[in-house]
Design a protein around this motif. Structure first.
Motif, short mmCIF file in Angstrom:
data_model
loop_
_atom_site.label_atom_id
_atom_site.label_comp_id
_atom_site.label_asym_id
_atom_site.label_seq_id
_atom_site.Cartn_x
_atom_site.Cartn_y
_atom_site.Cartn_z
N GLU A 162 59.81 62.38 41.43
CA GLU A 162 59.38 62.32 42.82
C GLU A 162 60.62 61.96 43.65
OE1 GLU A 162 55.31 61.91 44.64
OE2 GLU A 162 56.54 59.84 44.93
N VAL A 163 60.80 62.73 44.91
CA VAL A 163 62.00 62.22 45.91
C VAL A 163 61.12 61.66 47.11
CG1 VAL A 163 63.76 62.82 47.37
CG2 VAL A 163 63.71 63.61 44.78
N ARG A 164 61.49 60.77 47.75
CA ARG A 164 60.74 60.26 49.06
C ARG A 164 61.79 60.21 50.10
NH1 ARG A 164 57.30 54.96 50.82
NH2 ARG A 164 56.57 55.81 53.00
N LEU A 165 61.75 60.56 51.05
CA LEU A 165 62.65 60.33 52.33
C LEU A 165 62.06 59.90 53.41
CD1 LEU A 165 65.81 60.91 53.36
CD2 LEU A 165 64.79 63.20 54.26
N VAL A 166 62.66 58.93 53.73
CA VAL A 166 62.22 58.18 55.07
C VAL A 166 63.06 57.78 56.27
CG1 VAL A 166 60.74 56.12 55.73
CG2 VAL A 166 60.20 56.92 53.49
N LYS A 167 62.70 58.21 57.27
CA LYS A 167 63.57 57.80 58.52
C LYS A 167 62.80 57.85 59.57
CE LYS A 167 66.19 60.93 60.61
NZ LYS A 167 67.25 62.06 60.64
N GLU A 168 63.12 57.61 60.80
CA GLU A 168 62.32 57.97 62.04
C GLU A 168 61.85 59.30 62.00
OE1 GLU A 168 62.44 57.20 67.18
OE2 GLU A 168 64.42 56.77 65.67
N GLY B 291 71.72 56.90 59.76
CA GLY B 291 71.11 55.69 60.38
C GLY B 291 70.06 54.90 59.61
N ASP B 292 68.95 54.48 60.01
CA ASP B 292 67.98 53.51 59.45
C ASP B 292 67.20 54.59 58.57
OD1 ASP B 292 65.87 51.91 58.72
OD2 ASP B 292 65.12 51.87 60.64
N SER B 293 67.65 54.76 57.34
CA SER B 293 66.93 55.75 56.37
C SER B 293 67.10 55.25 54.99
CB SER B 293 67.60 57.06 56.57
OG SER B 293 69.05 56.98 56.16
N ARG B 294 66.27 55.89 54.18
CA ARG B 294 66.51 55.64 52.78
C ARG B 294 65.80 56.88 51.99
NH1 ARG B 294 61.58 52.81 53.89
NH2 ARG B 294 59.79 53.28 52.61
N MET B 295 66.60 57.18 50.97
CA MET B 295 65.78 57.98 49.98
C MET B 295 65.54 57.59 48.66
SD MET B 295 67.76 61.70 48.76
CE MET B 295 69.14 60.99 48.23
N GLU B 296 64.36 57.73 48.09
CA GLU B 296 64.16 56.95 46.83
C GLU B 296 63.80 58.13 45.95
OE1 GLU B 296 60.30 55.05 47.84
OE2 GLU B 296 61.22 53.67 49.25
N VAL B 297 64.14 57.90 44.62
CA VAL B 297 63.60 58.56 43.28
C VAL B 297 62.82 57.83 42.51
CG1 VAL B 297 64.38 59.97 41.75
CG2 VAL B 297 65.73 60.12 43.67
N ASP B 298 61.56 58.29 42.40
CA ASP B 298 60.68 57.43 41.46
C ASP B 298 60.68 55.90 41.86
OD1 ASP B 298 60.18 59.79 40.31
OD2 ASP B 298 61.37 59.19 38.64
N GLY B 299 60.51 55.69 43.52
CA GLY B 299 60.43 54.49 43.78
C GLY B 299 61.81 53.75 44.04
N GLU B 300 62.82 53.97 43.31
CA GLU B 300 63.97 53.39 43.52
C GLU B 300 64.91 53.87 44.78
OE1 GLU B 300 67.95 51.95 40.63
OE2 GLU B 300 66.32 53.42 39.88
#
Length: 368
Positions: free
Chosen positions: A180-186, A340-349
């Motif tokens: 799973e991939v999760r992408l988080v930013k504004e 900017g203020d963001s992160r991409m996670e793969v399996d929570g990492e």
């Protein structure tokens, strides 16, 4: 002729398309890509390949579609045969007007795309490569002087592709092993399943299942998408400007959408067919030779500090043999800026934060 054009042609023929003696090659040449076409022809002659040249013009296509009644013949034999009998297709882009198709009726455009699905599939079954010849219309679209744009384009194209391929292999291995991939930013929080998918190390060569020059991305085929994503990188879609498009997904499908500009163009894409409301690609840009947005998807989606998602068709290279991914008559990339203020996670990492990958200088283990 500018020596960089010859080097561009050499990389295209030798590294990207891997042309060999006796290969049957279709060369699609846009209006203002003539010089690159001449340089490519010389390379093909040296290789002993067999080229057929096809001239392409946005203004000609507009003229044809604007005068048509919309009842298109399905996959004409002469067009289908050309690509079914080709080993490679080299697409040399560089039209005179990037907005040439802006006033073509959306229904006509959709009908034409659907009627040419077989031709499109036949082209994708070859060792195809698309590239761009830097010209004045692209410089103008990018808001740059012509010479400035040439410097920009060749910095992205004339790369040490073997070294970049080694770096991108790290991201491929992470995605191949992930679920799973999760992408988080504004204004963005989206998750996508990638389990059992195959990531492509897109190092600008068919040897890597990569078909763009420049390239510099790692991409896979997501599914079961949930959440909302803001695409804050402006782009031109079917000749119309799209800005700050926002998509909301439930059960893998777009259930809501909006855009500050170009919403009608976005709606046209989504209404093409059932598959157009699902994702066909998740791509991670890794080409640091691209240092600014230029409203050209071939460059913008490869830029480091970006992630792009494509509505519509997925590529066979991303799914196990014998399986099929998302099917659609369209494949439309939309880009979000993750510098900017963001992160991409793969399996929570966290594998990328604020545009920096975990193996790069400047990566932070935690939010700052």
């Amino acid at each position: 002729m500018d020596e960089r054009i010859h080097e561009h042609a050499r990389i295209l023929v030798e590294w990207s398309a891997r042309i060999e003696a006796g290969d049957d090659v279709v060369v699609q040449v846009d209006e203002d890509a003539h010089e690159l076409g001449v340089a490519v022809a010389a390379q093909l002659g040296e290789k002993g390949a067999n080229p057929v040249t096809v001239y392409r013009s946005g203004e000609m296509e507009r003229s044809y579609l604007s005068s048509h009644d919309g009842e298109f013949d399905q996959d004409p034999d002469h067009a289908l045969s050309l690509y079914e009998n080709a080993d490679s297709v080299l697409s040399l882009r560089g039209g005179r007007n990037t907005s040439a198709m802006a006033d073509v009726d959306g229904d006509i455009r959709q009908a034409y795309s659907k009627a040419r699905m077989g031709v499109h599939e036949a082209r994708l079954d070859t060792d195809w490569v698309a590239t761009v010849h830097p010209n004045r219309s692209l410089a103008q679209q990018a808001g740059m002087a012509f010479e400035e744009y040439q410097e920009f384009a060749y910095a992205a194209i004339l790369r040490d592709w073997e070294s970049l391929a080694e770096e991108m292999q790290r991201m491929k291995e992470i995605l191949d092993a992930g679920s799973e991939v999760r992408l988080v930013k504004e204004s963005t929080d989206i998750t996508m399943s990638i389990e059992d998918r195959i990531a492509v190390n897109s190092a600008a060569s068919v040897a890597y299942d990569s078909h763009n020059l420049p390239s510099g991305e790692v991409f896979t085929a997501p599914y079961d998408t949930e959440g909302t994503v803001l695409f804050d990188v402006p782009m031109t879609l079917n000749g119309r400007h799209v800005r700050n498009a926002r998509l909301t997904f439930e059960d893998g499908e777009v259930v809501d959408y909006a855009a500050e500009a170009g919403e009608a163009a976005l709606a046209e894409v989504l209404d093409t067919d059932e598959g157009a409301r699902r994702l066909g690609e998740l791509g991670v840009g890794m080409n640091r030779g691209i240092d600014r947005f230029t409203d050209n998807i071939l460059f913008d989606e490869k830029m480091g500090d970006t992630v792009h998602l494509a509505l519509g068709r997925s590529y066979d290279s991303n799914v196990p043999e014998g399986e099929t991914g998302n099917d659609s008559a369209v494949h439309v990339d939309l880009i979000t800026d993750v510098s900017g203020d963001s992160r991409m996670e793969v399996d929570g990492e966290v594998v990328q934060r604020n545009g920096r990958f975990r193996w790069e200088v400047g990566f932070s283990e935690s939010e700052s």
